[in-house]
Design a protein around this motif. Sequence first.
Motif, PDB file in Angstrom:
ATOM      1  N   VAL A 226      -8.620   4.962   0.218  1.00 46.26           N
ATOM      2  CA  VAL A 226      -9.848   5.752   0.309  1.00 46.26           C
ATOM      3  C   VAL A 226     -10.023   6.247   1.740  1.00 46.26           C
ATOM      4  CG1 VAL A 226     -12.336   5.776  -0.110  1.00 46.26           C
ATOM      5  CG2 VAL A 226     -10.849   4.280  -1.466  1.00 46.26           C
ATOM      6  N   THR A 227     -10.275   7.529   1.882  1.00 46.97           N
ATOM      7  CA  THR A 227     -10.492   8.123   3.206  1.00 46.97           C
ATOM      8  C   THR A 227     -11.780   8.945   3.192  1.00 46.97           C
ATOM      9  OG1 THR A 227      -9.186  10.089   2.646  1.00 46.97           O
ATOM     10  CG2 THR A 227      -8.012   8.256   3.692  1.00 46.97           C
ATOM     11  N   PRO A 228     -12.448   9.053   4.335  1.00 52.09           N
ATOM     12  CA  PRO A 228     -13.686   9.844   4.375  1.00 52.09           C
ATOM     13  C   PRO A 228     -13.437  11.340   4.441  1.00 52.09           C
ATOM     14  CG  PRO A 228     -13.266   8.865   6.523  1.00 52.09           C
ATOM     15  CD  PRO A 228     -12.205   8.337   5.590  1.00 52.09           C
ATOM     16  N   GLN A 229     -12.217  11.752   4.804  1.00 50.06           N
ATOM     17  CA  GLN A 229     -11.928  13.181   4.946  1.00 50.06           C
ATOM     18  C   GLN A 229     -11.451  13.774   3.633  1.00 50.06           C
ATOM     19  OE1 GLN A 229     -10.283  10.904   6.862  1.00 50.06           O
ATOM     20  NE2 GLN A 229     -11.327  11.050   8.821  1.00 50.06           N
ATOM     21  N   ARG A 230     -11.857  14.993   3.375  1.00 46.38           N
ATOM     22  CA  ARG A 230     -11.406  15.706   2.188  1.00 46.38           C
ATOM     23  C   ARG A 230     -10.254  16.659   2.488  1.00 46.38           C
ATOM     24  NH1 ARG A 230     -13.613  15.440  -2.493  1.00 46.38           N
ATOM     25  NH2 ARG A 230     -15.512  14.270  -2.807  1.00 46.38           N
ATOM     26  N   ASN A 231      -9.861  16.734   3.732  1.00 47.78           N
ATOM     27  CA  ASN A 231      -8.881  17.734   4.121  1.00 47.78           C
ATOM     28  C   ASN A 231      -7.558  17.074   4.507  1.00 47.78           C
ATOM     29  OD1 ASN A 231     -10.918  19.801   3.819  1.00 47.78           O
ATOM     30  ND2 ASN A 231     -11.806  18.989   5.688  1.00 47.78           N
ATOM     31  N   PHE A 232      -6.970  17.511   5.587  1.00 47.80           N
ATOM     32  CA  PHE A 232      -5.684  16.981   6.021  1.00 47.80           C
ATOM     33  C   PHE A 232      -5.841  15.560   6.559  1.00 47.80           C
ATOM     34  CE2 PHE A 232      -5.734  21.582   6.597  1.00 47.80           C
ATOM     35  CZ  PHE A 232      -4.610  21.958   5.879  1.00 47.80           C
ATOM     36  N   LEU A 233      -4.856  14.716   6.268  1.00 48.47           N
ATOM     37  CA  LEU A 233      -4.839  13.369   6.814  1.00 48.47           C
ATOM     38  C   LEU A 233      -4.046  13.361   8.101  1.00 48.47           C
ATOM     39  CD1 LEU A 233      -4.173  11.209   3.622  1.00 48.47           C
ATOM     40  CD2 LEU A 233      -6.351  11.609   4.775  1.00 48.47           C
ATOM     41  N   SER A 234      -4.524  12.596   9.067  1.00 51.05           N
ATOM     42  CA  SER A 234      -3.779  12.456  10.310  1.00 51.05           C
ATOM     43  C   SER A 234      -2.486  11.700  10.041  1.00 51.05           C
ATOM     44  CB  SER A 234      -4.615  11.711  11.356  1.00 51.05           C
ATOM     45  OG  SER A 234      -4.851  10.379  10.934  1.00 51.05           O
ATOM     46  N   ALA A 235      -1.545  11.810  10.965  1.00 52.29           N
ATOM     47  CA  ALA A 235      -0.252  11.160  10.786  1.00 52.29           C
ATOM     48  C   ALA A 235      -0.400   9.645  10.671  1.00 52.29           C
ATOM     49  CB  ALA A 235       0.664  11.516  11.967  1.00 52.29           C
ATOM     50  N   LYS A 236      -1.290   9.051  11.465  1.00 47.73           N
ATOM     51  CA  LYS A 236      -1.436   7.588  11.443  1.00 47.73           C
ATOM     52  C   LYS A 236      -1.968   7.107  10.091  1.00 47.73           C
ATOM     53  CE  LYS A 236      -5.893   7.907  13.870  1.00 47.73           C
ATOM     54  NZ  LYS A 236      -6.591   7.651  15.153  1.00 47.73           N
ATOM     55  N   VAL A 237      -2.906   7.852   9.505  1.00 48.75           N
ATOM     56  CA  VAL A 237      -3.451   7.470   8.204  1.00 48.75           C
ATOM     57  C   VAL A 237      -2.413   7.691   7.122  1.00 48.75           C
ATOM     58  CG1 VAL A 237      -5.189   8.010   6.462  1.00 48.75           C
ATOM     59  CG2 VAL A 237      -5.837   7.889   8.880  1.00 48.75           C
ATOM     60  N   ARG A 238      -1.748   8.826   7.166  1.00 43.32           N
ATOM     61  CA  ARG A 238      -0.742   9.147   6.148  1.00 43.32           C
ATOM     62  C   ARG A 238       0.385   8.117   6.144  1.00 43.32           C
ATOM     63  NH1 ARG A 238       0.282  13.751   7.901  1.00 43.32           N
ATOM     64  NH2 ARG A 238       2.278  13.362   8.927  1.00 43.32           N
ATOM     65  N   GLN A 239       0.883   7.767   7.325  1.00 46.79           N
ATOM     66  CA  GLN A 239       1.978   6.802   7.406  1.00 46.79           C
ATOM     67  C   GLN A 239       1.530   5.406   6.997  1.00 46.79           C
ATOM     68  OE1 GLN A 239       4.147   7.053  11.150  1.00 46.79           O
ATOM     69  NE2 GLN A 239       4.031   9.280  11.138  1.00 46.79           N
ATOM     70  N   ALA A 240       0.290   5.030   7.331  1.00 44.80           N
ATOM     71  CA  ALA A 240      -0.228   3.724   6.936  1.00 44.80           C
ATOM     72  C   ALA A 240      -0.320   3.621   5.415  1.00 44.80           C
ATOM     73  CB  ALA A 240      -1.597   3.487   7.568  1.00 44.80           C
ATOM     74  N   ILE A 241      -0.790   4.671   4.751  1.00 45.43           N
ATOM     75  CA  ILE A 241      -0.865   4.674   3.289  1.00 45.43           C
ATOM     76  C   ILE A 241       0.520   4.519   2.684  1.00 45.43           C
ATOM     77  CG2 ILE A 241      -1.389   6.099   1.263  1.00 45.43           C
ATOM     78  CD1 ILE A 241      -3.703   7.321   2.859  1.00 45.43           C
ATOM     79  N   GLU A 242       1.493   5.218   3.239  1.00 46.87           N
ATOM     80  CA  GLU A 242       2.864   5.136   2.731  1.00 46.87           C
ATOM     81  C   GLU A 242       3.415   3.715   2.848  1.00 46.87           C
ATOM     82  OE1 GLU A 242       4.863   8.083   5.007  1.00 46.87           O
ATOM     83  OE2 GLU A 242       4.071   9.783   3.848  1.00 46.87           O
ATOM     84  N   LEU A 243       3.144   3.052   3.967  1.00 49.19           N
ATOM     85  CA  LEU A 243       3.621   1.680   4.177  1.00 49.19           C
ATOM     86  C   LEU A 243       2.983   0.716   3.182  1.00 49.19           C
ATOM     87  CD1 LEU A 243       3.577   1.500   8.080  1.00 49.19           C
ATOM     88  CD2 LEU A 243       5.601   1.255   6.639  1.00 49.19           C
ATOM     89  N   ILE A 244       1.667   0.835   2.999  1.00 49.21           N
ATOM     90  CA  ILE A 244       0.962  -0.061   2.078  1.00 49.21           C
ATOM     91  C   ILE A 244       1.423   0.183   0.642  1.00 49.21           C
ATOM     92  CG2 ILE A 244      -1.306  -0.629   1.139  1.00 49.21           C
ATOM     93  CD1 ILE A 244      -2.477   0.106   3.909  1.00 49.21           C
ATOM     94  N   GLN A 245       1.568   1.441   0.270  1.00 54.55           N
ATOM     95  CA  GLN A 245       2.012   1.762  -1.087  1.00 54.55           C
ATOM     96  C   GLN A 245       3.405   1.206  -1.356  1.00 54.55           C
ATOM     97  OE1 GLN A 245       2.008   5.965  -1.984  1.00 54.55           O
ATOM     98  NE2 GLN A 245       1.723   5.575  -4.157  1.00 54.55           N
ATOM     99  N   LYS A 246       4.281   1.328  -0.390  1.00 54.21           N
ATOM    100  CA  LYS A 246       5.649   0.805  -0.558  1.00 54.21           C
ATOM    101  C   LYS A 246       5.632  -0.708  -0.732  1.00 54.21           C
ATOM    102  CE  LYS A 246      10.191   0.790   1.676  1.00 54.21           C
ATOM    103  NZ  LYS A 246      10.981   1.238   2.868  1.00 54.21           N
ATOM    104  N   LYS A 247       4.787  -1.385   0.016  1.00 53.99           N
ATOM    105  CA  LYS A 247       4.702  -2.861  -0.079  1.00 53.99           C
ATOM    106  C   LYS A 247       4.135  -3.294  -1.431  1.00 53.99           C
ATOM    107  CE  LYS A 247       4.685  -7.099   1.520  1.00 53.99           C
ATOM    108  NZ  LYS A 247       5.946  -7.842   1.814  1.00 53.99           N
ATOM    109  N   LEU A 248       3.216  -2.533  -1.989  1.00 58.31           N
ATOM    110  CA  LEU A 248       2.529  -2.924  -3.221  1.00 58.31           C
ATOM    111  C   LEU A 248       3.273  -2.520  -4.490  1.00 58.31           C
ATOM    112  CD1 LEU A 248      -1.187  -2.110  -2.317  1.00 58.31           C
ATOM    113  CD2 LEU A 248      -0.034  -4.317  -2.213  1.00 58.31           C
ATOM    114  N   ASN A 249       4.379  -1.793  -4.331  1.00 55.55           N
ATOM    115  CA  ASN A 249       5.104  -1.318  -5.521  1.00 55.55           C
ATOM    116  C   ASN A 249       6.563  -1.786  -5.523  1.00 55.55           C
ATOM    117  OD1 ASN A 249       3.231   0.614  -7.069  1.00 55.55           O
ATOM    118  ND2 ASN A 249       2.907   1.215  -4.956  1.00 55.55           N
TER     119      ASN A 249
END
Length: 296
Positions: A273-296
């Motif tokens: 969940v993010t508060p922004q409706r637009n582009f995600l910053s690199a740090k947020v985008r990469q963090a989501i990718e890391l968490i998703q990879k760990k959980l799947n």
Amino acid sequence: MKNLKRMAIFTKVIEHGSMSAAARLLEMSPSAISQQIRYLEAENNVTLLHRSTRKLSLTETGKQYYYYCKQLCEVAEKAQALLDSEVKEPFGELRISAPVGLASYFISSFRDWSNHLPNLTISLYVQDQHIDLVENRIDLAIRVGEMPDSSYVASKISEMHMKLYASPSWIKNNQTIKHPNDLMNVNWLHLQSTNIKTPIQKFFLHSDTYKNHSLKIIPKYIVNNINILREMCEQGFGICTLSTFEAEESVYNGKIVPILPDWNIGKMNIWAVTPQRNFLSAKVRQAIELIQKKLN
């Protein structure tokens, strides 16, 4: 335009309902926020807000002015978000909120990533209760369950499968559990993050026959921390419900074992969940990718 900053401040005051809420978001004092709004009104010889001790309300002129100010701010935020999203090396502070059990599971995936980013700081807010993303300046929240309607943006990244667990000592000292009906009179451990009513309804679905069964339980122990709940289960206090993520290490170490493994007791969606409706910053985008990879 000299009033661009004041227009942005005015917009945040209306969006968040008060001078103090806008002040926290913009890291300004409430008096400074109020002063900027007064300057805006004085310079244009208009009244934009009706003020009382309890709330603010827009004048008719204020409503029309807010409509255009909001559009201006949204365009400016999109422009900045576009630049942020193109940053190849994340930097600054990354503020993450997550439930205790999941944070314990996925945090190890951040070690190597963050070690190669000397200009990045991670602030992790671990609690099972939901917190306000805007007020607490949270960049990314990991949440579990069904997402209510919200102004936030939620993306499903995984699922959390729930199972029943008990310690080997508990199994040795209690009757054999072969069917959900055998759980009627056992000691239950229950995680409570909000107020609950007892008894609690549990639903079971057999993975082979698809027979379903429901059971009402009254917890013997109610705990508001998943780590303490798991530790009590390991010590033989009783049976508890854990996700496979939360139970993985304890199962691996032989401290707890699944009960009724052929019966499914449900799953819950996991959201980024993010508060922004637009582009995600690199740090947020990469963090989501890391968490998703760990959980799947």
